[in-house]
Design a protein around this motif. Sequence first.
Motif, PDB file in Angstrom:
ATOM      1  N   ARG A   9       0.830  -1.203   0.000  1.00  0.00           N
ATOM      2  CA  ARG A   9       0.000   0.000   0.000  1.00  0.00           C
ATOM      3  C   ARG A   9       0.866   1.255   0.000  1.00  0.00           C
ATOM      4  NH1 ARG A   9      -5.472  -0.739   3.165  1.00  0.00           N
ATOM      5  NH2 ARG A   9      -5.756  -2.928   2.722  1.00  0.00           N
ATOM      6  N   ALA A  10       1.027   1.851  -1.189  1.00  0.00           N
ATOM      7  CA  ALA A  10       1.839   3.067  -1.298  1.00  0.00           C
ATOM      8  C   ALA A  10       1.054   4.277  -0.814  1.00  0.00           C
ATOM      9  CB  ALA A  10       2.266   3.263  -2.750  1.00  0.00           C
ATOM     10  N   LEU A  11      -0.278   4.221  -0.955  1.00  0.00           N
ATOM     11  CA  LEU A  11      -1.162   5.299  -0.504  1.00  0.00           C
ATOM     12  C   LEU A  11      -2.380   4.625   0.099  1.00  0.00           C
ATOM     13  CD1 LEU A  11      -0.885   8.395  -0.806  1.00  0.00           C
ATOM     14  CD2 LEU A  11      -2.426   8.258  -2.754  1.00  0.00           C
ATOM     15  N   PRO A  20       8.878  11.565   4.765  1.00  0.00           N
ATOM     16  CA  PRO A  20      10.129  10.856   4.473  1.00  0.00           C
ATOM     17  C   PRO A  20      10.107  10.184   3.102  1.00  0.00           C
ATOM     18  CG  PRO A  20       9.109  10.042   6.506  1.00  0.00           C
ATOM     19  CD  PRO A  20       8.141  10.985   5.882  1.00  0.00           C
ATOM     20  N   ASN A  21      11.252   9.744   2.632  1.00  0.00           N
ATOM     21  CA  ASN A  21      11.324   9.002   1.368  1.00  0.00           C
ATOM     22  C   ASN A  21      10.380   7.806   1.441  1.00  0.00           C
ATOM     23  OD1 ASN A  21      13.305  10.617   0.205  1.00  0.00           O
ATOM     24  ND2 ASN A  21      14.940   9.474   1.210  1.00  0.00           N
ATOM     25  N   GLY A  22       9.623   7.616   0.346  1.00  0.00           N
ATOM     26  CA  GLY A  22       8.712   6.476   0.293  1.00  0.00           C
ATOM     27  C   GLY A  22       7.391   6.700   1.012  1.00  0.00           C
ATOM     28  N   ALA A  23       7.133   7.942   1.478  1.00  0.00           N
ATOM     29  CA  ALA A  23       5.905   8.222   2.246  1.00  0.00           C
ATOM     30  C   ALA A  23       4.652   8.169   1.385  1.00  0.00           C
ATOM     31  CB  ALA A  23       6.012   9.598   2.903  1.00  0.00           C
ATOM     32  N   GLY A  24       4.824   8.344   0.052  1.00  0.00           N
ATOM     33  CA  GLY A  24       3.660   8.312  -0.836  1.00  0.00           C
ATOM     34  C   GLY A  24       3.362   9.648  -1.505  1.00  0.00           C
ATOM     35  N   LYS A  25       4.299  10.587  -1.419  1.00  0.00           N
ATOM     36  CA  LYS A  25       4.060  11.947  -1.958  1.00  0.00           C
ATOM     37  C   LYS A  25       3.868  11.911  -3.486  1.00  0.00           C
ATOM     38  CE  LYS A  25       8.015  13.373  -0.285  1.00  0.00           C
ATOM     39  NZ  LYS A  25       8.511  12.121   0.342  1.00  0.00           N
TER      40      LYS A  25
HETATM   41  N1  LIG Z   1       5.672   1.932  -9.832  1.00  0.00           N
HETATM   42  C1  LIG Z   1       5.898   1.427  -8.620  1.00  0.00           C
HETATM   43  N2  LIG Z   1       6.047   0.104  -8.429  1.00  0.00           N
HETATM   44  C2  LIG Z   1       6.268  -0.422  -7.212  1.00  0.00           C
HETATM   45  N3  LIG Z   1       6.364   0.319  -6.070  1.00  0.00           N
HETATM   46  C3  LIG Z   1       6.230   1.642  -6.189  1.00  0.00           C
HETATM   47  C4  LIG Z   1       6.000   2.276  -7.452  1.00  0.00           C
HETATM   48  N4  LIG Z   1       5.903   3.607  -7.253  1.00  0.00           N
HETATM   49  C5  LIG Z   1       6.093   3.800  -5.923  1.00  0.00           C
HETATM   50  N5  LIG Z   1       6.274   2.635  -5.296  1.00  0.00           N
HETATM   51  C6  LIG Z   1       6.514   2.450  -3.852  1.00  0.00           C
HETATM   52  O1  LIG Z   1       5.499   3.169  -3.163  1.00  0.00           O
HETATM   53  C7  LIG Z   1       6.046   3.833  -2.020  1.00  0.00           C
HETATM   54  C8  LIG Z   1       5.754   5.309  -2.104  1.00  0.00           C
HETATM   55  O2  LIG Z   1       6.551   5.845  -3.158  1.00  0.00           O
HETATM   56  P1  LIG Z   1       6.518   7.388  -3.539  1.00  0.00           P
HETATM   57  O3  LIG Z   1       7.432   7.556  -4.695  1.00  0.00           O
HETATM   58  O4  LIG Z   1       5.113   7.839  -3.696  1.00  0.00           O
HETATM   59  O5  LIG Z   1       7.141   8.060  -2.228  1.00  0.00           O
HETATM   60  P2  LIG Z   1       7.678   9.542  -2.026  1.00  0.00           P
HETATM   61  O6  LIG Z   1       7.122  10.014  -0.732  1.00  0.00           O
HETATM   62  O7  LIG Z   1       7.369  10.361  -3.233  1.00  0.00           O
HETATM   63  O8  LIG Z   1       9.255   9.299  -1.887  1.00  0.00           O
HETATM   64  P3  LIG Z   1      10.504  10.222  -2.303  1.00  0.00           P
HETATM   65  O9  LIG Z   1      10.546  11.355  -1.330  1.00  0.00           O
HETATM   66  O10 LIG Z   1      11.669   9.301  -2.125  1.00  0.00           O
HETATM   67  O11 LIG Z   1      10.308  10.651  -3.733  1.00  0.00           O
HETATM   68  C9  LIG Z   1       7.536   3.505  -1.988  1.00  0.00           C
HETATM   69  O12 LIG Z   1       7.765   2.445  -1.086  1.00  0.00           O
HETATM   70  C10 LIG Z   1       7.831   3.072  -3.416  1.00  0.00           C
HETATM   71  O13 LIG Z   1       8.885   2.134  -3.467  1.00  0.00           O
END
Ligand SMILES: Nc1ncnc2c1ncn2[C@@H]1O[C@H](COP(=O)(O)OP(=O)(O)OP(=O)(O)O)[C@@H](O)[C@H]1O
Length: 235
Positions: A19-21, A39-44
């Motif tokens: 669940r990314a979001l 943080p990195n990977g938060a779902g932004k």
């Molecule tokens: N196309 C994809 N396939 C598989 N997993 C994905 C995909 N896109 C994102 N994720 C995963 O979903 C989660 C959220 O990713 P997202 O890029 O939205 O985070 P973020 O907050 O934008 O991070 P960052 O600050 O590093 O850019 C992460 O764990 C990422 O690995």
Amino acid sequence: MTLPAIEGRALSRTYGGFRALDGVDLKVARGEVRGIIGPNGAGKSTLMDVLTGRAATRGGTVLLGGRDISALAPRARQRAGLARSFQKTNVFLDLTVGEQIRLAGRCATLDNGEEVLVALGLAEIAHRPAADISYGDRRRLDLALALVGRPQVLLLDEPAAGLTVEESLAMADLLKDLARRWHVTVLLVEHDMEVVFGICDRITVLHLGRLLAEGTPAEIRSDPRVISAYLGTAA
Ligand SMILES: Nc1ncnc2c1ncn2[C@@H]1O[C@H](COP(=O)(O)OP(=O)(O)OP(=O)(O)O)[C@@H](O)[C@H]1O
């Protein structure tokens, strides 16, 4: 709040079983500058993708000015007034600054290219090929291209990435001024906390795909959950 410029209800996105979001709600008022941090990977980025239609939401709804746009493809959402600019610049290096703006203007419903050139301080370099301008000017050109057509809502992915401190702050001031003057609603994903706290009216904090907190910069800065999950380590 009167009708929000953009609203997301229960936005969710999974990748495989992950669940990314996860059920994120969001309401952004017209003319507001909203920071999206976490943080990195938060779902932004996933949130931005779901709002623009680049990624499908699972069961959630996206409303633009009260209109349900969840079923629309990205291009149709763009025509409805939702623009996005990516961290990687979208500039064509062979064309001049002016040619790119004029081209974008011709494709937009409202051709405000000349106004954008002047407002972003690009008129003096309009004759120069994008390959010959500085990185800072290229980022400004990116922002200019996103503003052609005067979108209702503009989603920006790290507009200050790679800029010097002075350039970042100048970019932030410019953005704030244009949002006010043109009543553009801005959603800003940004890791530069000086930019975020300097120009955002409100800030949404994501953590592990969920909404952790939302509030004014002062509220977010002093929120113990945000300090523990993000600011404590990011600052
Ligand atoms: N196309 C994809 N396939 C598989 N997993 C994905 C995909 N896109 C994102 N994720 C995963 O979903 C989660 C959220 O990713 P997202 O890029 O939205 O985070 P973020 O907050 O934008 O991070 P960052 O600050 O590093 O850019 C992460 O764990 C990422 O690995």
